[in-house]
Design a protein around this motif. Structure first.
Motif, short mmCIF file in Angstrom:
data_model
loop_
_atom_site.label_atom_id
_atom_site.label_comp_id
_atom_site.label_asym_id
_atom_site.label_seq_id
_atom_site.Cartn_x
_atom_site.Cartn_y
_atom_site.Cartn_z
N LEU A 16 13.00 14.71 21.30
CA LEU A 16 14.40 15.08 21.44
C LEU A 16 14.87 14.59 22.80
O LEU A 16 14.31 14.95 23.83
N SER A 17 15.87 13.72 22.77
CA SER A 17 16.41 13.14 24.00
C SER A 17 17.92 13.35 24.01
O SER A 17 18.68 12.50 23.57
N PRO A 18 18.37 14.49 24.52
CA PRO A 18 19.81 14.81 24.48
C PRO A 18 20.63 14.21 25.62
O PRO A 18 21.71 14.67 25.91
N ARG A 19 20.11 13.16 26.26
CA ARG A 19 20.80 12.59 27.43
C ARG A 19 21.62 11.35 27.12
O ARG A 19 21.85 10.53 27.99
N TYR A 52 18.53 10.04 15.09
CA TYR A 52 19.94 10.16 15.43
C TYR A 52 20.09 10.00 16.94
O TYR A 52 20.00 10.96 17.70
N ALA A 53 20.31 8.76 17.39
CA ALA A 53 20.42 8.51 18.83
C ALA A 53 21.72 9.07 19.39
O ALA A 53 21.81 9.38 20.56
N GLY A 54 22.73 9.18 18.59
CA GLY A 54 23.99 9.74 19.04
C GLY A 54 25.11 8.74 18.84
O GLY A 54 24.89 7.62 18.42
N PRO A 55 26.30 9.09 19.06
CA PRO A 55 26.71 10.33 19.71
C PRO A 55 26.73 11.54 18.79
O PRO A 55 26.87 12.67 19.24
N GLU A 56 26.54 11.32 17.48
CA GLU A 56 26.56 12.45 16.55
C GLU A 56 25.17 12.66 15.96
O GLU A 56 24.36 11.74 15.91
N THR A 90 20.83 18.27 12.27
CA THR A 90 19.89 17.72 13.24
C THR A 90 20.66 17.24 14.46
O THR A 90 21.61 16.48 14.32
N PRO A 91 20.28 17.67 15.65
CA PRO A 91 21.06 17.30 16.84
C PRO A 91 20.92 15.83 17.22
O PRO A 91 19.90 15.20 16.94
N ALA A 92 21.96 15.31 17.84
CA ALA A 92 21.91 13.95 18.37
C ALA A 92 20.77 13.87 19.38
O ALA A 92 20.51 14.81 20.12
#
Length: 75
Positions: A44-47, A13-17, A23-25
């Motif tokens: 985990l890359s929350p940037r 899940y690269a994001g934004p969601e 599971t976090p973005a």
């Protein structure tokens, strides 16, 4: 089927969601198969989405390099 001894896959899940399961973005899974061994790395890359994609690619290339160098531990 192709007779290779190396395979790599990236998902997450690269994001934004994030995922529906909470599971976090920025959660990325990288799996490698090399000469009969399989290993999976979770990062985990929350940037942000672009940073997550960049980090996933770099981790995958690092795992391929370690395999090519004959290291037993690919992570």
């Amino acid at each position: 089927a192709y007779g290779t001894n190396l395979g790599i896959g990236i998902t997450g899940y690269a994001g934004p969601e994030g995922g529906e399961d909470g599971t976090p973005a920025g959660t990325i899974y990288i799996g490698i198969y090399y000469q009969g061994r399989t290993q999976v790395r979770c990062i985990l890359s929350p940037r942000g989405r672009e940073r997550a994609r960049w980090e996933a690619a770099n981790h995958a290339l690092d795992m391929i390099l370690r395999a090519a160098q004959g290291r037993k531990q690919l992570l």
